[in-house]
Design a protein around this motif. Structure first.
Motif, PDB file in Angstrom:
ATOM      1  N   GLY A  43       0.803  -1.214   0.000  1.00 24.60           N
ATOM      2  CA  GLY A  43       0.000   0.000   0.000  1.00 24.60           C
ATOM      3  C   GLY A  43       0.833   1.260   0.000  1.00 24.60           C
ATOM      4  O   GLY A  43       0.301   2.364  -0.050  1.00 24.60           O
ATOM      5  N   GLY A  44       2.158   1.117   0.063  1.00 30.61           N
ATOM      6  CA  GLY A  44       3.049   2.270   0.056  1.00 30.61           C
ATOM      7  C   GLY A  44       3.290   2.783  -1.345  1.00 30.61           C
ATOM      8  O   GLY A  44       2.807   2.242  -2.339  1.00 30.61           O
ATOM      9  N   SER A  45       4.062   3.838  -1.433  1.00 30.22           N
ATOM     10  CA  SER A  45       4.359   4.454  -2.711  1.00 30.22           C
ATOM     11  C   SER A  45       5.489   3.701  -3.419  1.00 30.22           C
ATOM     12  O   SER A  45       6.411   3.184  -2.774  1.00 30.22           O
ATOM     13  CB  SER A  45       4.756   5.921  -2.513  1.00 30.22           C
ATOM     14  N   ALA A  46       5.406   3.641  -4.739  1.00 28.79           N
ATOM     15  CA  ALA A  46       6.443   3.002  -5.545  1.00 28.79           C
ATOM     16  C   ALA A  46       6.667   3.844  -6.794  1.00 28.79           C
ATOM     17  O   ALA A  46       5.711   4.327  -7.410  1.00 28.79           O
ATOM     18  CB  ALA A  46       6.029   1.585  -5.940  1.00 28.79           C
ATOM     19  N   GLU A  47       7.936   4.050  -7.164  1.00 22.96           N
ATOM     20  CA  GLU A  47       8.241   4.807  -8.370  1.00 22.96           C
ATOM     21  C   GLU A  47       8.136   3.860  -9.564  1.00 22.96           C
ATOM     22  O   GLU A  47       8.770   2.801  -9.586  1.00 22.96           O
ATOM     23  CB  GLU A  47       9.638   5.429  -8.296  1.00 22.96           C
ATOM     24  N   LEU A  48       7.328   4.261 -10.544  1.00 26.36           N
ATOM     25  CA  LEU A  48       7.018   3.390 -11.675  1.00 26.36           C
ATOM     26  C   LEU A  48       7.509   3.986 -12.990  1.00 26.36           C
ATOM     27  O   LEU A  48       7.702   5.201 -13.122  1.00 26.36           O
ATOM     28  CB  LEU A  48       5.505   3.167 -11.769  1.00 26.36           C
ATOM     29  N   LEU A  49       7.687   3.089 -13.962  1.00 26.68           N
ATOM     30  CA  LEU A  49       7.988   3.461 -15.337  1.00 26.68           C
ATOM     31  C   LEU A  49       6.879   2.933 -16.229  1.00 26.68           C
ATOM     32  O   LEU A  49       6.567   1.738 -16.198  1.00 26.68           O
ATOM     33  CB  LEU A  49       9.333   2.859 -15.773  1.00 26.68           C
ATOM     34  N   TRP A  50       6.263   3.824 -17.006  1.00 29.76           N
ATOM     35  CA  TRP A  50       5.306   3.422 -18.031  1.00 29.76           C
ATOM     36  C   TRP A  50       5.984   3.626 -19.386  1.00 29.76           C
ATOM     37  O   TRP A  50       6.459   4.731 -19.690  1.00 29.76           O
ATOM     38  CB  TRP A  50       4.042   4.268 -17.979  1.00 29.76           C
ATOM     39  N   VAL A  51       6.045   2.594 -20.208  1.00 27.42           N
ATOM     40  CA  VAL A  51       6.754   2.695 -21.481  1.00 27.42           C
ATOM     41  C   VAL A  51       6.018   1.866 -22.537  1.00 27.42           C
ATOM     42  O   VAL A  51       5.444   0.813 -22.222  1.00 27.42           O
ATOM     43  CB  VAL A  51       8.220   2.226 -21.337  1.00 27.42           C
ATOM     44  N   LYS A  52       6.021   2.363 -23.750  1.00 24.68           N
ATOM     45  CA  LYS A  52       5.363   1.627 -24.833  1.00 24.68           C
ATOM     46  C   LYS A  52       5.877   0.196 -24.875  1.00 24.68           C
ATOM     47  O   LYS A  52       7.084  -0.043 -24.871  1.00 24.68           O
ATOM     48  CB  LYS A  52       5.617   2.303 -26.179  1.00 24.68           C
ATOM     49  N   GLY A  53       4.949  -0.766 -24.930  1.00 23.90           N
ATOM     50  CA  GLY A  53       5.329  -2.168 -24.924  1.00 23.90           C
ATOM     51  C   GLY A  53       5.784  -2.658 -26.283  1.00 23.90           C
ATOM     52  O   GLY A  53       5.707  -1.954 -27.305  1.00 23.90           O
ATOM     53  N   SER A  54       6.229  -3.882 -26.311  1.00 24.77           N
ATOM     54  CA  SER A  54       6.748  -4.491 -27.533  1.00 24.77           C
ATOM     55  C   SER A  54       5.661  -4.561 -28.600  1.00 24.77           C
ATOM     56  O   SER A  54       4.547  -5.005 -28.334  1.00 24.77           O
ATOM     57  CB  SER A  54       7.272  -5.898 -27.224  1.00 24.77           C
ATOM     58  N   GLY A  55       6.013  -4.115 -29.813  1.00 27.69           N
ATOM     59  CA  GLY A  55       5.110  -4.257 -30.951  1.00 27.69           C
ATOM     60  C   GLY A  55       4.055  -3.187 -31.095  1.00 27.69           C
ATOM     61  O   GLY A  55       3.283  -3.201 -32.047  1.00 27.69           O
ATOM     62  N   GLY A  56       3.987  -2.231 -30.168  1.00 28.86           N
ATOM     63  CA  GLY A  56       2.964  -1.197 -30.246  1.00 28.86           C
ATOM     64  C   GLY A  56       3.325  -0.096 -31.232  1.00 28.86           C
ATOM     65  O   GLY A  56       4.435  -0.032 -31.759  1.00 28.86           O
ATOM     66  N   ASP A  57       2.362   0.795 -31.465  1.00 32.90           N
ATOM     67  CA  ASP A  57       2.553   1.920 -32.374  1.00 32.90           C
ATOM     68  C   ASP A  57       2.245   3.202 -31.615  1.00 32.90           C
ATOM     69  O   ASP A  57       1.197   3.303 -30.964  1.00 32.90           O
ATOM     70  CB  ASP A  57       1.638   1.772 -33.588  1.00 32.90           C
ATOM     71  N   LEU A  58       3.135   4.183 -31.696  1.00 35.06           N
ATOM     72  CA  LEU A  58       2.943   5.414 -30.931  1.00 35.06           C
ATOM     73  C   LEU A  58       1.636   6.113 -31.298  1.00 35.06           C
ATOM     74  O   LEU A  58       0.920   6.615 -30.426  1.00 35.06           O
ATOM     75  CB  LEU A  58       4.116   6.367 -31.162  1.00 35.06           C
ATOM     76  N   GLY A  59       1.320   6.154 -32.568  1.00 32.35           N
ATOM     77  CA  GLY A  59       0.152   6.893 -33.006  1.00 32.35           C
ATOM     78  C   GLY A  59      -1.159   6.348 -32.499  1.00 32.35           C
ATOM     79  O   GLY A  59      -2.152   7.078 -32.409  1.00 32.35           O
ATOM     80  N   THR A  60      -1.206   5.062 -32.175  1.00 31.90           N
ATOM     81  CA  THR A  60      -2.454   4.429 -31.722  1.00 31.90           C
ATOM     82  C   THR A  60      -2.308   3.816 -30.330  1.00 31.90           C
ATOM     83  O   THR A  60      -3.109   2.975 -29.931  1.00 31.90           O
ATOM     84  CB  THR A  60      -2.875   3.333 -32.713  1.00 31.90           C
ATOM     85  N   LEU A  61      -1.290   4.233 -29.589  1.00 33.05           N
ATOM     86  CA  LEU A  61      -0.984   3.637 -28.289  1.00 33.05           C
ATOM     87  C   LEU A  61      -2.138   3.828 -27.302  1.00 33.05           C
ATOM     88  O   LEU A  61      -2.745   4.895 -27.227  1.00 33.05           O
ATOM     89  CB  LEU A  61       0.293   4.279 -27.735  1.00 33.05           C
ATOM     90  N   THR A  62      -2.439   2.777 -26.550  1.00 31.73           N
ATOM     91  CA  THR A  62      -3.434   2.833 -25.480  1.00 31.73           C
ATOM     92  C   THR A  62      -2.759   2.510 -24.153  1.00 31.73           C
ATOM     93  O   THR A  62      -1.617   2.032 -24.113  1.00 31.73           O
ATOM     94  CB  THR A  62      -4.568   1.824 -25.719  1.00 31.73           C
ATOM     95  N   GLU A  63      -3.478   2.736 -23.069  1.00 32.88           N
ATOM     96  CA  GLU A  63      -2.910   2.430 -21.755  1.00 32.88           C
ATOM     97  C   GLU A  63      -2.592   0.941 -21.638  1.00 32.88           C
ATOM     98  O   GLU A  63      -1.614   0.555 -21.001  1.00 32.88           O
ATOM     99  CB  GLU A  63      -3.875   2.870 -20.656  1.00 32.88           C
ATOM    100  N   GLN A  64      -3.408   0.095 -22.287  1.00 30.40           N
ATOM    101  CA  GLN A  64      -3.153  -1.346 -22.250  1.00 30.40           C
ATOM    102  C   GLN A  64      -1.891  -1.709 -23.020  1.00 30.40           C
ATOM    103  O   GLN A  64      -1.331  -2.792 -22.831  1.00 30.40           O
ATOM    104  CB  GLN A  64      -4.346  -2.105 -22.839  1.00 30.40           C
ATOM    105  N   GLY A  65      -1.421  -0.823 -23.897  1.00 32.91           N
ATOM    106  CA  GLY A  65      -0.208  -1.076 -24.668  1.00 32.91           C
ATOM    107  C   GLY A  65       1.065  -0.653 -23.967  1.00 32.91           C
ATOM    108  O   GLY A  65       2.155  -0.738 -24.557  1.00 32.91           O
ATOM    109  N   LEU A  66       0.945  -0.193 -22.725  1.00 29.95           N
ATOM    110  CA  LEU A  66       2.123   0.214 -21.950  1.00 29.95           C
ATOM    111  C   LEU A  66       2.609  -0.917 -21.063  1.00 29.95           C
ATOM    112  O   LEU A  66       1.816  -1.638 -20.455  1.00 29.95           O
ATOM    113  CB  LEU A  66       1.783   1.421 -21.070  1.00 29.95           C
ATOM    114  N   ALA A  67       3.913  -1.074 -20.997  1.00 28.54           N
ATOM    115  CA  ALA A  67       4.515  -1.933 -19.974  1.00 28.54           C
ATOM    116  C   ALA A  67       4.704  -1.083 -18.719  1.00 28.54           C
ATOM    117  O   ALA A  67       5.093   0.087 -18.811  1.00 28.54           O
ATOM    118  CB  ALA A  67       5.850  -2.479 -20.457  1.00 28.54           C
ATOM    119  N   VAL A  68       4.428  -1.667 -17.553  1.00 27.61           N
ATOM    120  CA  VAL A  68       4.539  -0.934 -16.287  1.00 27.61           C
ATOM    121  C   VAL A  68       5.545  -1.671 -15.406  1.00 27.61           C
ATOM    122  O   VAL A  68       5.369  -2.862 -15.111  1.00 27.61           O
ATOM    123  CB  VAL A  68       3.179  -0.833 -15.573  1.00 27.61           C
ATOM    124  N   LEU A  69       6.597  -0.974 -15.011  1.00 30.87           N
ATOM    125  CA  LEU A  69       7.678  -1.609 -14.263  1.00 30.87           C
ATOM    126  C   LEU A  69       8.008  -0.820 -13.001  1.00 30.87           C
ATOM    127  O   LEU A  69       7.824   0.405 -12.940  1.00 30.87           O
ATOM    128  CB  LEU A  69       8.945  -1.728 -15.121  1.00 30.87           C
TER     129      LEU A  69
END
Length: 679
Positions: A43-69
């Motif tokens: 439940g604590g805070s964590a620093e995250l990275l959201w980055v376009k996932g493998s095979g995605g396209d920037l022009g049509t990127l959705t939140e589901q297309g992001l890798a979250v680490l």
């Protein structure tokens, strides 16, 4: 759950950047944001990275297309990094850094985004940036173009070490807003999403202006005499004649779909003196050559050469290309390299005519062509201010046959039954033809929807998903020139034709004494003569491709069953039925199978029944027209109404692979009419 503000800003930025092809190519590059999230365990805070996932396209990127680490875990990998010799191990390690369910699969560039100390990072493949990255003196040109605001990072294969390299360069150059990656592209960063986007766009536009202001006027050299682009009509006719041959050559190892491009940059490049030298050097950016192969096949004849001479030379060059590609593979392959995937070209360049690109489907073929246009733009920019110097061949091989790339290919879904097949359906604007077109596309085929009613054909093509799946042609099947034009359209759209369905038809339902010679001629012109003309043109294309093929006739129960008041229609259906047998016997040596489908009583959605035939047949049987479908069903053994979709199912059964050794067959689709049993 609400979208975090950092993610919303990232998606907006990605869409703007990806919408302009000057910024990056299709599915090329990636963007990221860092921010705080909630640890689902503590439940604590964590620093995250959201980055376009493998095979995605920037022009049509959705939140589901992001890798979250988890950023802390990703950065901790630097402490256990075993070195560039074991680079690939780090990709698997990224899975242990995922936050929660992690979103999309992390791409190979994830380390770059996580290790660079900036809240927002963009990695892009603009033609202007790659031109500097692929110039012989790219580092000096980068300094001349940007000063100290942009640093140079020498070529390194994408991965964890490249991320470390960029992070170190950023730390050593606190005033820099980005880097040019040798042989590859650009990376920019910022403390906010807006600042990152501004920095990326500044780099791209500054590079464009630098190349324009400092570059030579004709970087590809003078126009070669006789290599100018042919006039458009002549160019397209030549392209249509060559496309099936080239597609057949490019499908030697596995069948491909084609795409034709004759834009000004392509035609100008092929008209210039430097094009043979530059084409032989191949592309450089990994996104480019993974789709275009290391180099194209280039026809070394002038546009004025006879078609027959060009065809013969293309076949010779194709053999040479395959031998050279195998030699390239053998020069660089190690014991653990993936097997060679195929030695055919993905790009074929024909001076004066244009570019033919190939892939596993139309979109892949089209995008391959777009990437080669990007490569041409890169060559132009690099040659304008220096000399084009792509990365070494051995480095290209390391990426093309990278174990990670092989794993990505293996994750692709199994192809559908008709993947890579190109179909042409006559009478495709309504009824049975429309149902067939829908079923063929659903099974992976590209379809040319041919119909006398061009509006209906266009509407069906749009329903099917547009130009990457279907195109429409207006054609009268009694018109030889119109049929030739329809097949030329198929060649320019998809490279050729593999599957033709003779479905166009009308019905004149009258007693013998009321049937005029005009009725008879019209019926036979459209269905008997029309099927003959369509099949003849289809055979020409299929023989040129040398890939076999399928001809399917939508005949009728009436081709074998004698009913009243139907002399013109039933006689022409019998003609079609015998065409199946005749052409099966003649074309089998070319691997072309010819089969038929004998429907009966297809009322719902039928163009023929809607145009008066239904009323005529209902009158013959003494029933209301609205009862006709039910009437036909009652007289069958199965007591079921036959729909257009059932006929489409039979076409798929004949062409989808399971009946690969069947030709000369007629399949009844009539719910069981004993009098029409084939004997």
């Amino acid at each position: 759950m609400a979208t975090p503000p950092e993610v919303a800003a990232l998606l907006d930025r990605a869409h703007r950047l990806g919408a302009d092809p000057r910024n990056t190519n299709y599915a090329g590059g990636n963007a990221s944001a860092k921010g705080a999230g909630t640890d689902p365990v503590t439940g604590g805070s964590a620093e995250l990275l959201w980055v376009k996932g493998s095979g995605g396209d920037l022009g049509t990127l959705t939140e589901q297309g992001l890798a979250v680490l988890r950023l802390d875990r990703l950065r901790a990998l630097a402490e256990v990094y075993p070195g560039a010799g074991r680079e690939d191990e780090m990709v698997a390690a990224l899975d242990y850094c995922l936050h929660g369910k992690g979103g999309a699969a992390p791409s190979i560039d994830t380390a770059m985004h996580g290790l660079v100390d900036a809240a927002h990072v963009d990695h892009l493949h603009p033609d202007s940036g790659i031109a500097l990255a692929c110039a012989a003196d790219g580092e000096a040109l980068t300094a001349a173009c940007f000063g100290e605001k942009v640093a140079w990072v020498p070529w390194r294969r994408p991965g964890f070490q490249l991320g470390l390299d960029i992070a170190a360069v950023k730390e050593a150059n606190p005033g820099a807003v980005g880097v040019v990656l040798g042989g590859h592209g650009i990376t920019a960063w910022g403390t906010t999403s807006g600042e990152c986007e501004r920095n990326a766009l500044w780099m791209i536009r500054t590079a464009e202006e630098f190349l324009e202001e400092k570059g030579r006027a004709e970087p590809f050299g003078p126009v070669l005499a006789g290599y100018e682009a042919l006039p458009e009509a002549e160019r397209h006719a030549r392209a249509a004649a060559l496309a099936p041959v080239i597609r057949g050559l490019a499908s030697t190892d596995r069948r491909q779909v084609g795409h034709y491009t004759d834009t000004a940059p392509v035609l100008d490049f092929l008209a210039r003196a430097a094009h043979p030298r530059l084409a032989a050097l191949g592309t450089s950016c990994p996104d480019h050559f993974l789709r275009t192969k290391v180099r194209p096949l280039v026809l070394d004849l002038a546009p004025s050469a006879p078609v027959e001479e060009q065809v013969a030379r293309l076949k010779e060059l194709h053999e040479e290309y395959r031998a050279e590609y195998r030699a390239y593979y053998e020069r660089h392959a190690s014991e653990d390299s993936p097997a060679m995937r195929g030695a055919d070209p993905a790009i074929v360049l024909v001076p004066g005519v244009g570019m033919f690109s190939f892939g596993k489907d139309k979109q892949t073929a089209r995008v391959a062509g777009e990437f080669y246009v990007n490569a041409v733009n890169v060559m132009r920019g690099a040659e304008a201010v220096s000399a084009y110097a792509p990365i070494e061949e051995s480095e290209k091989f390391r990426i093309e046959y990278w174990a990670l790339e092989e794993a990505k290919l293996r994750r692709m879904p199994e192809p559908k039954a008709l993947a890579t097949r190109v179909a042409l359906v006559t009478g495709g604007g309504s009824g049975i033809g429309k149902a067939i077109a829908h079923r063929l596309v659903a099974e992976g085929a590209c379809v040319v929807v041919a119909d006398l009613d061009g509006g209906s054909a266009a509407a069906v093509a749009e329903e099917l998903g547009g130009a990457d799946r279907a195109v429409a042609v207006t054609v009268d099947v009694t018109d030889e020139a119109g049929i030739t034009a329809a097949f030329e359209r198929a060649a320019l759209a998809f490279g050729g034709v593999d599957l033709v369905v003779n479905n166009a038809g009308i019905s004149v339902s009258k007693p013998l004494l009321e049937t005029t010679a005009k009725d008879w001629d019209l019926q036979h012109d459209i269905m008997a003569r029309g099927s003959f003309l369509v099949s003849r043109e289809a055979a020409r294309v299929m023989i040129a491709q040398n890939l076999g093929g399928d001809l399917v006739y939508i005949a009728s129960k009436n081709s074998v069953f004698a009913g009243p008041n139907n002399i013109a229609y039933s006689a022409t259906k019998a003609d079609q039925a015998h065409q199946v047998r005749l052409l099966a016997a003649e074309l089998g040596g070319h691997g072309i199978r010819v089969n038929g489908v004998n429907p009966d009583g297809v009322v719902r959605g039928s163009g023929i029944f809607a145009n008066g035939w239904g009323a005529q047949r209902a009158a013959t049987y003494g029933i209301e027209e609205s009862e006709l479908g039910e009437f036909y069903a009652r007289r069958t053994l199965l007591k079921r109404e036959v729909l257009p979709e059932h006929v489409a199912n039979a076409v798929l059964a004949l062409t989808g692979g399971e009946l690969s050794h069947t030709t000369g067959l007629h399949i009844p689709v009539d719910a069981g009419v004993a009098a029409a049993f084939l004997r």
